[in-house]
Motif scaffolding. Structure first.
Motif, PDB file in Angstrom:
ATOM      1  N   GLN A 184      20.502 -12.718  44.414  1.00  0.00           N
ATOM      2  CA  GLN A 184      21.341 -11.613  44.884  1.00  0.00           C
ATOM      3  C   GLN A 184      22.593 -11.452  44.039  1.00  0.00           C
ATOM      4  OE1 GLN A 184      22.060 -12.908  48.841  1.00  0.00           O
ATOM      5  NE2 GLN A 184      20.136 -12.138  49.648  1.00  0.00           N
ATOM      6  N   ALA A 185      23.171 -12.578  43.617  1.00  0.00           N
ATOM      7  CA  ALA A 185      24.460 -12.514  42.937  1.00  0.00           C
ATOM      8  C   ALA A 185      24.336 -12.184  41.452  1.00  0.00           C
ATOM      9  CB  ALA A 185      25.182 -13.844  43.110  1.00  0.00           C
ATOM     10  N   ALA A 186      23.163 -12.360  40.892  1.00  0.00           N
ATOM     11  CA  ALA A 186      23.017 -12.175  39.440  1.00  0.00           C
ATOM     12  C   ALA A 186      23.134 -10.705  39.055  1.00  0.00           C
ATOM     13  CB  ALA A 186      21.669 -12.722  38.991  1.00  0.00           C
ATOM     14  N   ILE A 187      23.584 -10.481  37.818  1.00  0.00           N
ATOM     15  CA  ILE A 187      23.638  -9.132  37.250  1.00  0.00           C
ATOM     16  C   ILE A 187      22.257  -8.506  37.382  1.00  0.00           C
ATOM     17  CG2 ILE A 187      23.894  -7.874  35.073  1.00  0.00           C
ATOM     18  CD1 ILE A 187      25.553 -10.297  34.123  1.00  0.00           C
ATOM     19  N   LYS A 188      22.195  -7.238  37.763  1.00  0.00           N
ATOM     20  CA  LYS A 188      20.897  -6.588  37.920  1.00  0.00           C
ATOM     21  C   LYS A 188      20.464  -5.982  36.581  1.00  0.00           C
ATOM     22  CE  LYS A 188      20.700  -7.325  42.343  1.00  0.00           C
ATOM     23  NZ  LYS A 188      21.617  -8.457  42.250  1.00  0.00           N
ATOM     24  N   SER A 189      19.184  -5.696  36.482  1.00  0.00           N
ATOM     25  CA  SER A 189      18.760  -4.971  35.289  1.00  0.00           C
ATOM     26  C   SER A 189      19.300  -3.549  35.442  1.00  0.00           C
ATOM     27  CB  SER A 189      17.246  -4.977  35.178  1.00  0.00           C
ATOM     28  OG  SER A 189      16.696  -4.212  36.202  1.00  0.00           O
ATOM     29  N   HIS A 228      19.026 -10.276  33.931  1.00  0.00           N
ATOM     30  CA  HIS A 228      19.011 -10.707  35.329  1.00  0.00           C
ATOM     31  C   HIS A 228      18.467 -12.128  35.448  1.00  0.00           C
ATOM     32  CE1 HIS A 228      18.521 -10.755  39.655  1.00  0.00           C
ATOM     33  NE2 HIS A 228      17.256 -11.087  39.489  1.00  0.00           N
ATOM     34  N   ALA A 229      17.327 -12.370  34.817  1.00  0.00           N
ATOM     35  CA  ALA A 229      16.692 -13.690  34.922  1.00  0.00           C
ATOM     36  C   ALA A 229      17.617 -14.772  34.367  1.00  0.00           C
ATOM     37  CB  ALA A 229      15.359 -13.693  34.186  1.00  0.00           C
ATOM     38  N   ALA A 242      33.260 -20.198  45.330  1.00  0.00           N
ATOM     39  CA  ALA A 242      34.178 -19.720  44.296  1.00  0.00           C
ATOM     40  C   ALA A 242      33.455 -18.961  43.182  1.00  0.00           C
ATOM     41  CB  ALA A 242      34.938 -20.903  43.722  1.00  0.00           C
ATOM     42  N   ASN A 243      32.207 -19.316  42.911  1.00  0.00           N
ATOM     43  CA  ASN A 243      31.533 -18.664  41.784  1.00  0.00           C
ATOM     44  C   ASN A 243      30.801 -17.372  42.149  1.00  0.00           C
ATOM     45  OD1 ASN A 243      30.094 -20.519  43.224  1.00  0.00           O
ATOM     46  ND2 ASN A 243      29.359 -21.659  41.456  1.00  0.00           N
ATOM     47  N   LEU A 244      30.976 -16.854  43.346  1.00  0.00           N
ATOM     48  CA  LEU A 244      30.384 -15.556  43.687  1.00  0.00           C
ATOM     49  C   LEU A 244      31.484 -14.489  43.709  1.00  0.00           C
ATOM     50  CD1 LEU A 244      27.890 -16.381  46.583  1.00  0.00           C
ATOM     51  CD2 LEU A 244      27.534 -16.473  44.128  1.00  0.00           C
ATOM     52  N   SER A 245      31.086 -13.248  43.451  1.00  0.00           N
ATOM     53  CA  SER A 245      32.114 -12.208  43.440  1.00  0.00           C
ATOM     54  C   SER A 245      32.415 -11.784  44.876  1.00  0.00           C
ATOM     55  CB  SER A 245      31.667 -11.014  42.595  1.00  0.00           C
ATOM     56  OG  SER A 245      31.034 -10.077  43.411  1.00  0.00           O
ATOM     57  N   THR A 246      33.731 -11.630  45.177  1.00  0.00           N
ATOM     58  CA  THR A 246      34.164 -11.404  46.557  1.00  0.00           C
ATOM     59  C   THR A 246      33.570 -10.152  47.174  1.00  0.00           C
ATOM     60  OG1 THR A 246      36.179 -10.781  45.432  1.00  0.00           O
ATOM     61  CG2 THR A 246      36.316 -12.638  46.953  1.00  0.00           C
ATOM     62  N   GLU A 247      33.475  -9.070  46.385  1.00  0.00           N
ATOM     63  CA  GLU A 247      33.019  -7.817  47.004  1.00  0.00           C
ATOM     64  C   GLU A 247      31.590  -7.910  47.525  1.00  0.00           C
ATOM     65  OE1 GLU A 247      32.359  -4.808  44.071  1.00  0.00           O
ATOM     66  OE2 GLU A 247      33.120  -6.061  42.457  1.00  0.00           O
ATOM     67  N   LYS A 248      30.756  -8.692  46.808  1.00  0.00           N
ATOM     68  CA  LYS A 248      29.354  -8.721  47.224  1.00  0.00           C
ATOM     69  C   LYS A 248      29.034  -9.858  48.183  1.00  0.00           C
ATOM     70  CE  LYS A 248      27.455  -7.285  42.803  1.00  0.00           C
ATOM     71  NZ  LYS A 248      26.618  -7.931  41.798  1.00  0.00           N
ATOM     72  N   ALA A 249      29.811 -10.945  48.098  1.00  0.00           N
ATOM     73  CA  ALA A 249      29.395 -12.196  48.733  1.00  0.00           C
ATOM     74  C   ALA A 249      29.183 -12.080  50.244  1.00  0.00           C
ATOM     75  CB  ALA A 249      30.390 -13.300  48.427  1.00  0.00           C
ATOM     76  N   VAL A 250      30.031 -11.287  50.913  1.00  0.00           N
ATOM     77  CA  VAL A 250      29.911 -11.194  52.362  1.00  0.00           C
ATOM     78  C   VAL A 250      28.562 -10.588  52.747  1.00  0.00           C
ATOM     79  CG1 VAL A 250      30.881 -10.175  54.446  1.00  0.00           C
ATOM     80  CG2 VAL A 250      32.397 -11.025  52.650  1.00  0.00           C
TER      81      VAL A 250
END
Ligand code: ADP
Ligand code: MG
Length: 616
Positions: free
Chosen positions: A563-568, A452-453, A522-530
């Protein structure tokens, strides 16, 4: 009320002492400064009961003649300046001629001194500022001042003193800070006959830093060296992963004088902003050298603060220098260090920890004044430094190139990131653990990345770069989203429309106070970004502008990245993990996330060998 009188010298002295001599540590500071001004390269400080019972400072400096001894205790008697203009070319720590008379007026004082050229020395004894005796005495060259019964005649001040342990702790801090400003001087400090602290006086700052902060901490520091015009800055600053709860591990010296300075602290903190968590502080030893005319030492009663000309310019120079050195260093937190550094306030005496109250420290060394030992063995430091991975650094580009690179382990092409040399190690992903960590092998052993970090840092820099380069690319949403916002969130949105546009959020106003989100970065994933965008507005509405991140864009980007980063806990494919490692190796600050947590730690080959008892 109009019968004005001139106070006698003794009363005047006692009043002046109120400003200079507040507690035992003030006496120690003044006496040690006198020793340094006398050219001593060995200073022994002995205190008992936190300095409340006695304080003795012995040096091997120039000593005094009989005439000087009798003058030294007169108010404003000094050998260091002759007129006010001399203040602009001051090379000594003292200049007011106040310390000795002030200390003498509130204590019982015995001074013994001998010049190197003389055969006999002189001994003067004073009580409450009155000379009791002055006579010849046999003693070694240099000066020794013993102060007992401090504040015996000013009971209010005596009552004001803290516990022995606290007073001793203040003395230790002071002596350590002064020793960092004077690496060429051997210092020895004893409390109740126990050695609490000493430095080798080798003239090398790294030796003094090791004596104060310990060898392990010193290994986690980066050496600083820079010059600009006739201003020079040298010292050691900690890698961001090594940080402390308070500013008390920051030492700053100007022209060999230890001083406290808010504006320097701010410059240091700004250099680390975004690299260490807020509310945490680095370990820093910095020494600034400039023309004596550029500073005014005469602004503080105890000379603990100085006024520097062009403060802002100097602050920027310090900040930029630290930042530059941090960026070009191997900043990976050493696994071993973390284990040992769980105690905050320890002083090291030959690796024997002694706590601030001066207890513990079994087997402490006993040394006589003037017989300071050889000092702590920090010869290892250079060796350890050489083991750094710098020489083998390679940038992984893709798996094929990685394999190529692995076949040429001797290649020493330092990769360049944005024109800077990167020291990021060449890492090969082994697998995922828990699944929170990416495990990788590297030139110096085993590396563990916090997924994540690491990802957070990558997104943070991608976003920030595109913002700084004139705006991020946007991707249009197939279905635009109407935003339902409360008053506060709406205000945040309206106030920052341009900022959001630069980041790649496309917004359209739809009637009064309603907005439609049409595009996202552009570099955020569409499903989460909103949802992230809505969360972001909410969060910003609650917290408002965050000054510590410098500007609003940085605050937004920090939150978005988090918010956008992969979670642990998210499982990752080998390709995804390789992509993270590769991207991380290319960012500007790969070793910490935007909040300052480490992105990767390492266990060196040496540490592995120790764990398996393969070495002695
Ligand atoms: P200042 O340091 O401001 O000159 P002090 O009251 O501290 O004033 O000391 C007065 C003078 O006594 C000094 O200027 C110096 O000449 C002499 N002196 C004090 N301590 C020492 C020492 N340890 N060795 C030699 N001379 C000393
Ligand atoms: Mg002095």
């Amino acid at each position: 009320m109009s019968r004005i009188r001139i106070l006698d010298d003794i009363t005047a002295g006692r009043i002046a002492a109120g400003e200079v001599v507040e507690r035992p540590v003030s006496v120690v500071k003044e006496l040690v400064e006198n020793s340094l001004d006398a050219g001593a390269d060995q200073v022994v400080i002995e205190i008992t009961e936190g300095g409340k019972e006695s304080i003795t400072v012995t040096d091997n400096g120039c000593g005094m003649s009989q005439e000087e001894v009798s003058l030294a205790f007169c108010r404003h008697a000094t050998s260091k300046i002759t007129c006010a203009e001399d203040l602009y070319s001051l090379k000594t720590l003292g200049f007011r001629g106040e310390a000795l008379p002030s200390i003498a007026s509130v204590s019982h004082l015995v001074l013994k001194t001998k010049m190197h050229s003389e055969t006999v020395g002189h001994r003067i004894e004073l009580m409450g500022g009155k000379v009791l005796s002055l006579k010849p005495v046999g003693c070694s060259p240099g000066t020794s001042v013993m102060v007992t019964d401090l504040f015996y005649n000013t009971p209010a001040r005596r009552k004001h003193l803290k516990s022995k342990g606290t007073e001793a702790g203040l003395v230790v801090d002071m002596v350590q800070n002064i020793s960092l400003a004077r690496p060429g001087v051997r210092f020895l400090l004893r409390h109740n006959n126990r050695v609490i602290f000493r430095t080798p006086g080798s003239g090398r700052l790294v030796d003094a830093v090791s004596s104060v902060h310990g060898v392990e901490v010193t290994r986690e520091m980066v050496e600083i060296r820079a010059e600009k015009g006739n201003v020079s800055l040298t010292g050691f600053v900690s890698k961001p992963s090594l940080n402390r709860k308070t500013r008390s591990h920051i030492t700053f010296a100007v022209n060999g004088r230890y001083v406290r300075s808010k504006f320097i602290n701010r410059a240091i903190e700004e250099a680390y902003s975004g690299l260490i968590p807020s509310g945490r502080y680095p370990v820093v030893v910095l020494s600034l050298e400039l023309e004596p005319a550029m500073i005014d030492v005469n602004i503080h009663p105890a000379k603990m603060e100085v006024k520097i000309n062009n403060e802002n310019e100097i602050a920027k120079f310090i900040k930029d220098t630290i930042r530059k050195h941090l960026q070009s260093s191997d900043l990976i937190l050493n696994y071993n260090y973390k284990i040992r550094s769980n105690t905050e306030k320890y002083y090291y005496v030959q690796n024997i920890p002694v706590n601030a109250s001066g207890t513990a420290g079994q087997g402490s060394l006993e040394l006589e004044a003037g017989q300071i030992g050889e000092g702590i063995d920090i010869g290892k430091w250079d060796l350890l430094n050489k083991q750094k991975i710098n020489d083998q650094t390679l940038l992984p580009v893709n798996v094929k190139e990685e394999q190529e690179a692995l076949r040429q382990p001797c290649a020493n092409t330092k990769s360049k990131v944005n024109g800077k040399v990167s020291n990021f190690p060449f890492l090969q992903v082994i697998g995922q653990l828990l699944p929170t960590y990416i495990i990788a092998g590297g030139p110096d052993g085993l590396y563990i990345l916090d997924q994540h970090a690491a990802h957070e840092r990558i997104i943070f820099e991608e976003l920030l770069n595109s913002v700084n380069n004139g705006g991020n690319h946007a991707q249009m949403l197939l279905r635009p989203v109407p935003l339902e916002l409360n008053y506060k969130a709406l205000t945040v949105l309206q106030e920052n429309l341009n900022n959001f546009k630069t980041l790649g959020f496309i917004l359209e106003e739809f009637g009064s106070g309603t907005y439609i989100l049409r595009g996202i970065p552009a570099n955020l994933s569409t499903e989460k970004a909103v949802y992230q965008f809505i969360d972001l507005l909410d969060e910003l509405a609650v917290t408002g502008r965050e000054e510590s991140y410098g500007d609003f864009n940085r605050a937004i980007v920090t939150r978005l990245a988090c918010q956008a980063a992969i979670k642990s806990g998210e499982k990752l494919s080998l390709e995804a993990m390789n992509a993270i490692v590769q991207k991380l190796s290319r960012v500007n600050e790969p070793y910490t996330c935007p909040h300052g947590r480490p992105t990767l730690v390492k266990i060196t080959e040496r540490e592995l060998a120790q764990m398996f008892k393969r070495t002695n």
